[in-house]
Every structure is written in structure tokens, then in C-alpha cells.
Design a protein around this motif. Structure first.
Motif, short mmCIF file in Angstrom:
data_model
loop_
_atom_site.label_atom_id
_atom_site.label_comp_id
_atom_site.label_asym_id
_atom_site.label_seq_id
_atom_site.Cartn_x
_atom_site.Cartn_y
_atom_site.Cartn_z
N THR A 190 11.49 -1.35 -5.78
CA THR A 190 10.25 -2.12 -5.66
C THR A 190 9.07 -1.20 -5.35
OG1 THR A 190 11.44 -4.08 -4.91
CG2 THR A 190 9.09 -3.95 -4.35
N PHE A 191 9.27 -0.26 -4.43
CA PHE A 191 8.18 0.64 -4.07
C PHE A 191 7.78 1.52 -5.25
CE2 PHE A 191 6.77 4.73 -2.07
CZ PHE A 191 5.53 4.26 -1.67
N ARG A 192 8.76 2.00 -6.01
CA ARG A 192 8.42 2.81 -7.18
C ARG A 192 7.55 2.01 -8.16
NH1 ARG A 192 11.07 7.64 -7.78
NH2 ARG A 192 12.97 7.95 -6.54
N HIS A 193 7.91 0.74 -8.40
CA HIS A 193 7.12 -0.10 -9.30
C HIS A 193 5.69 -0.27 -8.75
CE1 HIS A 193 10.36 -0.81 -11.93
NE2 HIS A 193 11.02 -1.71 -11.22
N ALA A 250 2.10 0.70 -10.51
CA ALA A 250 1.02 -0.28 -10.67
C ALA A 250 -0.28 0.21 -10.05
CB ALA A 250 1.43 -1.61 -10.05
N LEU A 251 -0.17 0.98 -8.98
CA LEU A 251 -1.36 1.50 -8.31
C LEU A 251 -1.91 2.77 -8.96
CD1 LEU A 251 -0.18 0.91 -4.65
CD2 LEU A 251 -2.23 -0.09 -5.67
N GLY A 252 -1.21 3.27 -9.95
CA GLY A 252 -1.68 4.48 -10.63
C GLY A 252 -1.35 5.76 -9.90
N ARG A 253 -0.44 5.71 -8.94
CA ARG A 253 -0.03 6.90 -8.18
C ARG A 253 1.50 6.94 -8.17
NH1 ARG A 253 -4.61 6.76 -8.88
NH2 ARG A 253 -6.36 7.25 -7.47
N PRO A 254 2.13 7.11 -9.32
CA PRO A 254 3.59 6.94 -9.42
C PRO A 254 4.37 7.96 -8.60
CG PRO A 254 2.70 7.89 -11.44
CD PRO A 254 1.52 7.46 -10.62
N TRP A 255 5.41 7.46 -7.96
CA TRP A 255 6.37 8.32 -7.26
C TRP A 255 7.45 8.68 -8.27
CZ3 TRP A 255 10.61 5.98 -3.65
CH2 TRP A 255 11.47 7.01 -3.19
N THR A 256 7.44 9.92 -8.74
CA THR A 256 8.33 10.33 -9.82
C THR A 256 9.39 11.34 -9.39
OG1 THR A 256 6.75 12.05 -10.47
CG2 THR A 256 6.59 9.91 -11.58
N SER A 257 9.17 12.04 -8.27
CA SER A 257 10.15 13.05 -7.87
C SER A 257 10.12 13.24 -6.36
CB SER A 257 9.85 14.39 -8.57
OG SER A 257 8.58 14.88 -8.16
N LEU A 308 0.09 12.42 -0.47
CA LEU A 308 -1.01 11.52 -0.79
C LEU A 308 -2.33 12.05 -0.23
CD1 LEU A 308 0.67 8.07 -0.08
CD2 LEU A 308 0.15 9.05 -2.32
N ASP A 309 -3.39 11.90 -1.00
CA ASP A 309 -4.73 12.32 -0.59
C ASP A 309 -5.33 11.24 0.29
OD1 ASP A 309 -7.31 13.17 -0.28
OD2 ASP A 309 -7.82 13.16 -2.42
N ARG A 310 -5.56 11.54 1.57
CA ARG A 310 -6.08 10.54 2.49
C ARG A 310 -7.52 10.14 2.17
NH1 ARG A 310 -1.20 10.37 3.39
NH2 ARG A 310 -0.33 9.86 5.43
N ALA A 311 -8.22 10.90 1.34
CA ALA A 311 -9.58 10.54 0.93
C ALA A 311 -9.59 9.62 -0.29
CB ALA A 311 -10.40 11.80 0.64
N ASP A 312 -8.43 9.43 -0.92
CA ASP A 312 -8.32 8.59 -2.11
C ASP A 312 -8.28 7.12 -1.68
OD1 ASP A 312 -7.59 7.23 -4.39
OD2 ASP A 312 -5.87 8.50 -4.87
N PRO A 313 -9.19 6.27 -2.18
CA PRO A 313 -9.19 4.87 -1.77
C PRO A 313 -7.92 4.12 -2.13
CG PRO A 313 -10.70 5.22 -3.62
CD PRO A 313 -10.29 6.57 -3.14
N THR A 359 -4.97 5.29 -1.67
CA THR A 359 -3.90 5.68 -0.73
C THR A 359 -3.57 4.56 0.24
OG1 THR A 359 -4.32 8.06 -0.89
CG2 THR A 359 -3.34 7.27 1.15
N LEU A 360 -4.57 3.83 0.70
CA LEU A 360 -4.29 2.75 1.65
C LEU A 360 -3.37 1.69 1.05
CD1 LEU A 360 -4.61 1.36 4.35
CD2 LEU A 360 -6.78 0.37 3.53
N PRO A 361 -3.63 1.18 -0.16
CA PRO A 361 -2.67 0.23 -0.75
C PRO A 361 -1.27 0.83 -0.92
CG PRO A 361 -4.74 0.11 -1.93
CD PRO A 361 -4.85 1.27 -0.99
N VAL A 362 -1.18 2.13 -1.23
CA VAL A 362 0.13 2.77 -1.36
C VAL A 362 0.85 2.77 -0.02
CG1 VAL A 362 1.33 4.93 -1.83
CG2 VAL A 362 -0.52 4.20 -3.34
N LEU A 363 0.13 3.14 1.05
CA LEU A 363 0.75 3.17 2.38
C LEU A 363 1.15 1.78 2.83
CD1 LEU A 363 -1.55 5.75 4.22
CD2 LEU A 363 0.73 6.13 3.27
N GLU A 364 0.33 0.78 2.53
CA GLU A 364 0.69 -0.60 2.89
C GLU A 364 1.96 -1.01 2.17
OE1 GLU A 364 -0.56 -2.64 5.02
OE2 GLU A 364 -2.56 -1.90 5.52
#
Length: 471
Positions: A275-278, A282-289, A299-304, A306-311
């Protein structure tokens, strides 16, 4: 993610907010005052003077500005190609009489609660903010962990002893980070070096840190409340590594002794990872490896986004709890996010379970039997801590919701932009940038996490801590 603070400005709104927060604190399920017998005991109980004297060691504390309940003090030094780390913990077991009035009230409370208009402490302030606190320039009994680290900051040996210490400096995060950025010498000068190496140790264990931005209600000098949202400073992460190292040592001691209480968390299952990989795709920051811990660290903490990814990643950090054992070790001993067995043992002024961990570790380290009161009451701890954790979570979330409602009162009837964090059917968790508010709102059917949506503020009820939006 930069720091952002939003203020409640209208005097009428501020008045309504103050009343709502006061009512919330009064209804916190924990009495604001301690029984007279607990207060009297806190004023008179005295810890036995330790035989070991470490007052010549220049310990220092590092906490949020203005803190007085100081649980930990550290001293960092080079030792050949490695390091010696001393980590002193407030000797709460020495002050709290087993079966006494303070002990009974602490079991009732479980942990210190933090409300917008002040804390509701675990112990009377005479102990937690004075007589047992590791305040600067006063002698204090403490439980001192001494770690011998190699050049990679891997623990080669450690020991635990009761000692008399004297902290020389009370540091706080912001100014300490500034001093370290300038390259100043001081008590924390080795913290970036040791902290970075301990973070590498975490990576090699397969551990993971979520490090979501802090969301905290703060009160300014003018009495106005605001919500502050900021990412932890590097110095906070380095300092946290000292506490994690100590918690892992405490777990090892208790497992060797065959009795104790661990903080465990299961490894996420395959469905959670899928689920997290999907979600990252969807957020445009795929976890591939790599592991999820390595992915989160990159993750770049200045990237807006990043917050949805962390959530979304928060779903991987669920199921933490306390497990007690007396005899055979529990089936699961590992805290998956840390990548090792771990125990809460560094915050006894603010968290009940730490007192048991320290008592057991001290007994095991000195070859003494575990006190009968600690052994007999060990099975009570998981339920006490679960209940207090739920109280703390309810108080924190309702406090933030109340302030967020006050922030949105002036915007009723207007349209604002928000970033979708997580979809929940026809609704979503959304992040509003200004004012800094996280809320649940209806969203169009075709949105995905990371999208911007426009919402109308329909209503904001401070007393009910509720807001209402429309697409």
C-alpha cells in the motif's frame, strides 16, 4: 519543511479560545492538583546519597527552551579513536517511595500531559521540576550509563551506576544548533559527530525514523495562542540517538536478567508495504529500492510533497506497545522502527514505565535481586501506559483541533487552498498552509494525494473543536 506559525488574532476569538482550552484542561480525566499527602511526601522524600561521586564530570542537559523537568544529562568525550558517552538519568526511583502517596498518584496518571495552557505533571512539581530534576549547578543523584563506543560509534561496552552529578549547563535546541553550525566549542561539540554515526548504526540495523513535523500549540508573551509546525532540528535527532542507545542497553540488561518491560513494535506486513509503495507512486516520489528506512531518510524536507509521503508512512509505524516478562523472554522482543530490542528508560520524570525499567536495570547491574514491589506490579504496566497514552492522545488532538477552529473563524465564508495528504473515501486529510491547519474535508472524486484543492470554510466551532468545509 520550514517552520510555520499561525496566530489567533481577534480579541473575541482569543477570549472564546481561552475559555475552551481552560474547559478542556479541566476535563482532561486527570486531576490538576495532587492530593495533600502526595505533595507532602514529594517535599520530604530523600534519595540515598550515592557512593560514586561524578561531580567533576561536566554534564549538560539539552531540552526545549524553558524546560524544568530535566530527565537526562550527557557528557561526551573522545577516547582514542572512539568515544566515551555518559548519559545520566534523573534518580526518580530514589525519591519515590514504593507504595507511597506519590507512587499511587503516578500510577493513576501514567505520564505527564501537555495542555496548551500548561502541563499536568506525572509527579508533583517539587520533584519533577526541582528536587529530582537535573537542573544546572546543583548536586543531584542520578543513574549514569557509561558507554564505550568505537570509531563508528558502535557500543563496545556499557555499565550503569548510581552517582552524584552536577550539570554545568542547561542547553536548548535552537541556540545549540546555531552554536554547532558556527563550529563553536562546548558541551555538545561532539554531538553531531556521534549522532551522525549513531544514525548510520540505525541504518545498518534496518531501523527507520519517521520524523513527522511537530505540530504544537504555543502561547506567546501577549497571551495569544498559535500553532507551530516545524521539522525537528538536526541537533534534536542527534540527541535522540543518545536516548535510543540507552533504551537499547536497558532492554539488553533486562533480557539478560530475565525480567523487564520492553517497548515493542511489529515489522509492517507485506500488505502495508505494498500500500505504501502505491502511495509513493501516486505522490510522484516512488519508493523503488532499499529499505523503507533508507527511503524516508532520503526525502527532501523542503519538498512540499514530503509531508503527504510521511503521513502515508505513518501506517508503517503502528502497533507499538509494552510487553512484560518474568522468566522466558517474550516471543517478540524487537521494536521494528529501531531495529533492535528497546525499552523506555530515559524519561522517569515524565513517564511511569521508565521507573520500573531503571529499578530492574540497576538491580541487575549491581547483582542485587529485583525489588519485590517492582516484580509484583510489573503486570500492571502495559494497561496503565495504554490508558495514559490514550488520554495524552485525546488531549493533544482536541487541543490542536480547538486552536485550529479558532484560526479558521475569521475565514468563515471564504475559499482557501489545501494540499491533499491522504484520501479517506469521499473525504481526505488536507493541509492548509496559511493558517497552519490540518483537517478532514470533502474533496472532488478525481483528486489524489499531493493535489491542491479549493475549499470553502463553512463553519468553525471553537467550543466543539470542529470545522466544516465544502468543495
Amino acid at each position: 519543511m520550514p517552520q510555520r506559525r499561525s496566530h489567533v488574532s481577534s480579541s473575541a476569538t482569543r477570549s472564546g479560545l481561552a475559555a475552551a482550552l481552560a474547559a478542556l484542561r479541566e476535563s482532561s480525566e486527570v486531576p490538576l492538583e495532587f492530593p495533600p499527602e502526595a505533595l507532602a511526601e514529594a517535599e520530604t522524600s530523600t534519595a540515598t546519597a550515592p557512593e560514586l561521586d561524578l561531580r567533576d564530570v561536566p554534564f549538560a542537559t539539552l531540552d526545549p527552551a524553558g524546560s524544568r523537568d530535566l530527565d537526562q544529562a550527557f557528557h561526551l568525550a573522545r577516547a582514542g579513536t572512539g568515544y566515551t558517552v555518559r548519559y545520566a538519568i534523573a534518580d526518580v526511583p530514589g525519591f519515590v517511595v514504593p507504595g507511597g502517596a506519590v507512587d499511587a498518584e503516578a500510577r493513576r496518571r501514567g505520564q505527564t500531559l501537555y495542555a496548551a495552557d500548561g502541563s499536568i505533571p506525572l509527579h508533583p512539581r517539587a520533584l519533577s521540576e526541582d528536587r529530582a530534576s537535573l537542573l544546572a549547578n546543583v548536586d543531584r543523584p542520578a543513574l549514569v550509563w557509561t558507554f564505550d563506543l568505537d570509531e563508528a560509534a558502535s557500543v563496545q561496552d556499557f555499565r550503569l551506576e548510581r552517582a552524584l552529578i552536577r550539570s554545568r549547563a542547561q542547553l536548548e535546541y535552537v541556540t545549540t544548533q546555531q552554536a554547532l553550525d558556527r563550529g563553536d566549542d562546548g558541551p555538545a561539540a561532539l554531538l553531531p559527530e556521534i549522532g551522525a554515526r549513531r544514525l548510520e548504526q540505525e541504518r545498518s540495523r534496518g531501523g527507520a525514523s519517521l520524523n513527522l513535523p511537530d505540530e504544537e500549540v504555543v502561547q506567546g508573551a501577549d497571551g495569544a495562542y498559535s500553532i507551530e509546525r516545524r521539522s525537528p532540528l538536526p541537533v534534536e535527532e542527534w540527541n535522540a540517538q543518545l536516548s535510543l542507545m540507552t533504551g537499547m542497553a536497558a532492554a539488553a540488561v533486562m533480557l539478560d536478567a530475565g525480567i523487564g518491560v520492553l517497548r515493542t513494535m511489529p515489522e509492517p506486513d507485506d500488505a502495508a508495504f505494498t500500500t505504501f509503495r502505491h502511495q509513493t507512486v501516486a505522490l510522484g516520489r516512488p519508493w523503488t529500492s532499499g529499505t523503507y528506512g533508507e527511503y524516508l531518510r532520503q526525502l527532501d524536507r523542503a519538498d512540499p510533497v514530503t509531508l503527504p509521503v510521511l503521513e502515508a508512512a505513518a501506517s508503517l509505524f503502528r502497533g507499538a506497545g509494552y510487553v512484560i516478562f518474568d522468566g522466558a523472554p517474550p516471543e517478540n522482543t524487537v521494536q521494528a522502527a529501531i531495529g533492535a530490542p528497546y525499552a523506555h528508560a530515559t524519561a522517569p520524570l515524565r513517564r511511569l514505565v521508565d521507573r520500573w525499567s531503571l529499578v530492574i536495570c540497576l538491580a541487575a547491574s549491581s547483582g542485587a535481586p529485583v525489588p519485590e514491589w517492582a516484580r509484583a506490579s510489573l503486570p500492571e504496566l502495559p494497561a496503565l501506559m495504554q490508558e495514559s497514552g490514550q488520554r495524552a492522545s485525546r488531549l493533544n488532538s482536541t487541543t490542536i483541533n480547538t486552536v485550529e477552529a479558532a484560526l479558521l473563524v475569521p475565514l468563515i465564508g471564504t475559499t482557501i487552498e489545501a494540499t491533499v495528504i491522504e484520501l479517506r473515501g469521499e473525504r481526505a486529510s488536507v493541509q492548509i498552509a496559511d493558517p497552519a491547519v490540518t483537517a478532514t474535508a470533502p474533496v472532488p472524486a478525481d483528486v489524489k494525494p499531493g493535489d491542491l484543492v479549493r475549499l470553502q470554510v463553512v463553519n468553525a466551532d471553537i467550543a466543539a473543536a470542529e470545522v466544516e468545509f465544502a468543495v
